[in-house]
Design an enzyme around this catalytic site. Structure first.
Site, PDB file in Angstrom:
ATOM      1  CE1 TYR A 427      -2.713  -3.368   0.634  1.00 35.34           C
ATOM      2  CE2 TYR A 427      -2.310  -3.091   2.980  1.00 35.34           C
ATOM      3  CZ  TYR A 427      -2.800  -3.844   1.937  1.00 35.34           C
ATOM      4  OH  TYR A 427      -3.369  -5.064   2.175  1.00 35.34           O
ATOM      5  CG  HIS A 428       4.176   1.752   0.940  1.00 34.43           C
ATOM      6  ND1 HIS A 428       5.241   1.014   1.445  1.00 34.43           N
ATOM      7  CD2 HIS A 428       3.327   1.939   1.987  1.00 34.43           C
ATOM      8  CE1 HIS A 428       5.039   0.765   2.729  1.00 34.43           C
ATOM      9  NE2 HIS A 428       3.882   1.308   3.081  1.00 34.43           N
TER      10      HIS A 428
END
Length: 492
Positions: A427-428
């Protein structure tokens, strides 16, 4: 995460994932505070070299020496102030309130393999293994960007907060100056509204919708790739070929173990233990309910033994989940332990493209994971190193069996295939409105975060990163907010 009330519920396109035709979840915060309100709470800045490289790419003022004061300005560090950390800022950063013997054992095993112990991943050197710090307050509660920065000023007369409101597009005059924002509200006043800017030269719009939302809004507004605008018959305002391109993300490979000591799996499975956890949290602000997504971290290098600059990151969790993430039922029915590892600076680049002119339709996300030889080599080496740690004493004493990948997955080819089969985003996502100099045809914003070809518009979120930072992205996102505030005030 994984709740449509608070999460945009994005998914990658199966054909563009690089994961054997498998689409995966990309949670993004659909709430005040954005993803800082649903993330794993970890406070990691990245490496000084990351920011020095941004500057070297033609972005003055973004080297680590220049941005360190911005990190310190935001921070209220529970350990106190030093040359790397600040106190008095709105963002609370504190130590974990729970430690476990099995996590200590992982630390000791990593140290035994040459990874130094560290108390601070955000100090003079990132390399090391130890417990994470989190963006939580003295009571163990989440300190999102909304709680830290918005709540204290929400009653100011010059601030209006609109919720249940989604941006459709930006509007421009004939001189390409932004004049307003067209939005759709589903709150108490349903309908379409135009938010007009004040009629003065200093008025600006700051777009902060993240690596997915920001390029989507720009192209819906006529700022983007010629081919994409023509495909959807969108009137061009500024042709910028970098909009939606340069997409980067950290791909995590989670190795799951059954262990011989109780973990969070056991605690959550018991109603009595869940009640005890709740009481413990209410009375003392401690216990498992204060846990971040991961407890222990490690930054190490597996591709080049001659450098101290890490190329992989571990997220260690005293739990395991093979089912649907985000629900109690997802936890495995055995005492589980997870060693998640990701490559820090992947070469692979993906893209974001519009599916239609409808702002409420999610764009197509194609991360293109593991598309370069370097990335493939790194993920194989990372999985091998993860296994080496788990097979080393003292952590090996707790291991009953390796569940995922499984001991039968052993050759480089098998490990790479396994990575494509089980890999998930951590989730980056970043990079889709890249910052760069005027000579860079892929740059969307300049070093002052102003969108090229128009006036009165800046982008300030992780989409402006030229390259993905070596670590979690919440702290860098907040630093970017501090930076744009500084830039705006300097122009007034």
């Amino acid at each position: 995460m994984h709740n449509p009330k608070t999460d945009w519920m994005y998914r990658t396109h199966p054909d563009g994932s690089g994961l054997n035709g498998r689409g995966i979840a990309w949670p993004r915060g659909k709430v005040l505070g954005g993803s800082s309100s649903i993330n794993g709470l970890l406070y990691i800045r990245g490496q000084a070299e990351d920011y020095d490289e941004w500057c070297d790419l033609g972005n003055p003022g973004w080297d680590y020496k220049s941005v360190l004061p911005l990190f310190r300005k935001s921070e209220h560090q529970a350990r106190g102030e030093d040359e790397h950390h600040g106190v008095g800022g709105p963002l609370r950063v504190s130590d974990l309130r729970v430690k476990r013997k099995i996590c200590d054992a992982f630390i000791d095993s990593a140290v035994g393999l040459g990874v130094p112990f560290t108390r601070d991943f955000n100090g003079p050197e990132q390399r090391g293994v130890g417990y994470f710090q989190t963006t939580t307050d003295d009571s163990g509660l989440r300190c999102s960007s909304s709680i830290a920065f918005l709540h204290p000023v929400q009653h100011r007369p010059n601030l209006t907060i609109l919720t249940n409101t989604q941006t459709q597009k930006l509007l421009f005059d004939k001189q390409n100056r932004v004049t307003g924002v067209l939005v759709t509200s589903t709150g108490t006043q349903d309908g379409e509204y135009l938010l007009e800017l004040n009629d003065n030269e200093s008025s600006e719009v700051i777009l902060s919708s993240g690596a997915i939302g920001s390029p989507q809004i720009l192209e819906l507004s006529g700022i983007g790739r010629k081919s994409e605008l023509e495909r959807l018959n969108i009137t061009p305002v500024s042709l910028l070929e970098g909009v939606g391109e340069n997409l980067q993300d950290h791909l995590q490979i989670r190795s799951i173990y059954e262990v011989t000591t109780p973990t969070l799996n056991d605690e959550v499975a018991s109603l009595i233990r869940r009640v005890i956890m709740g009481i413990q949290f209410i009375l003392s602000g401690t216990g498992p309910l204060t846990l971040a997504a991961s407890q222990v971290g490690a930054f190490a290098n597996v591709l080049d033994a001659n450098t101290n600059r890490p190329d992989i990151q571990f997220h260690i969790q005293p739990l395991s989940a093979s089912g649907k993430v985000g629900s109690i039922s997802a936890l495995d029915n055995f005492s589980g332990f997870t060693s998640s590892v990701c490559q820090l600076r992947p070469e692979s680049r993906g893209r974001i493209t519009l599916k239609s002119r409808n702002s409420q339709e999610s764009p197509e996300i194609s991360p293109n994971y593991l598309s370069t030889e370097l990335d493939q080599k790194c993920v194989i080496a990372a999985m091998k190193f993860s296994r080496r740690i788990m097979e080393s004493s003292p952590i090996s004493q707790y291991i009953a069996r390796e569940v995922v990948p499984g001991k039968n997955i052993d050759t480089d080819e098998e490990l790479l295939e396994c990575a494509r089969r089980i890999g998930e985003s951590i989730y980056h996502p970043v990079g889709t409105c890249k910052m760069g100099p005027s000579g860079d045809p892929s740059a969307v914003v300049d070093s002052s975060l102003r969108v090229r070809g128009v006036t009165g518009l800046r982008v300030a979120d992780c989409s402006i990163m030229p390259n993905l930072v070596s670590g979690n992205t919440n702290a860098p996102a907040i630093m970017i907010g501090e930076k744009v505030s500084e830039l705006i005030m300097g122009t007034k």
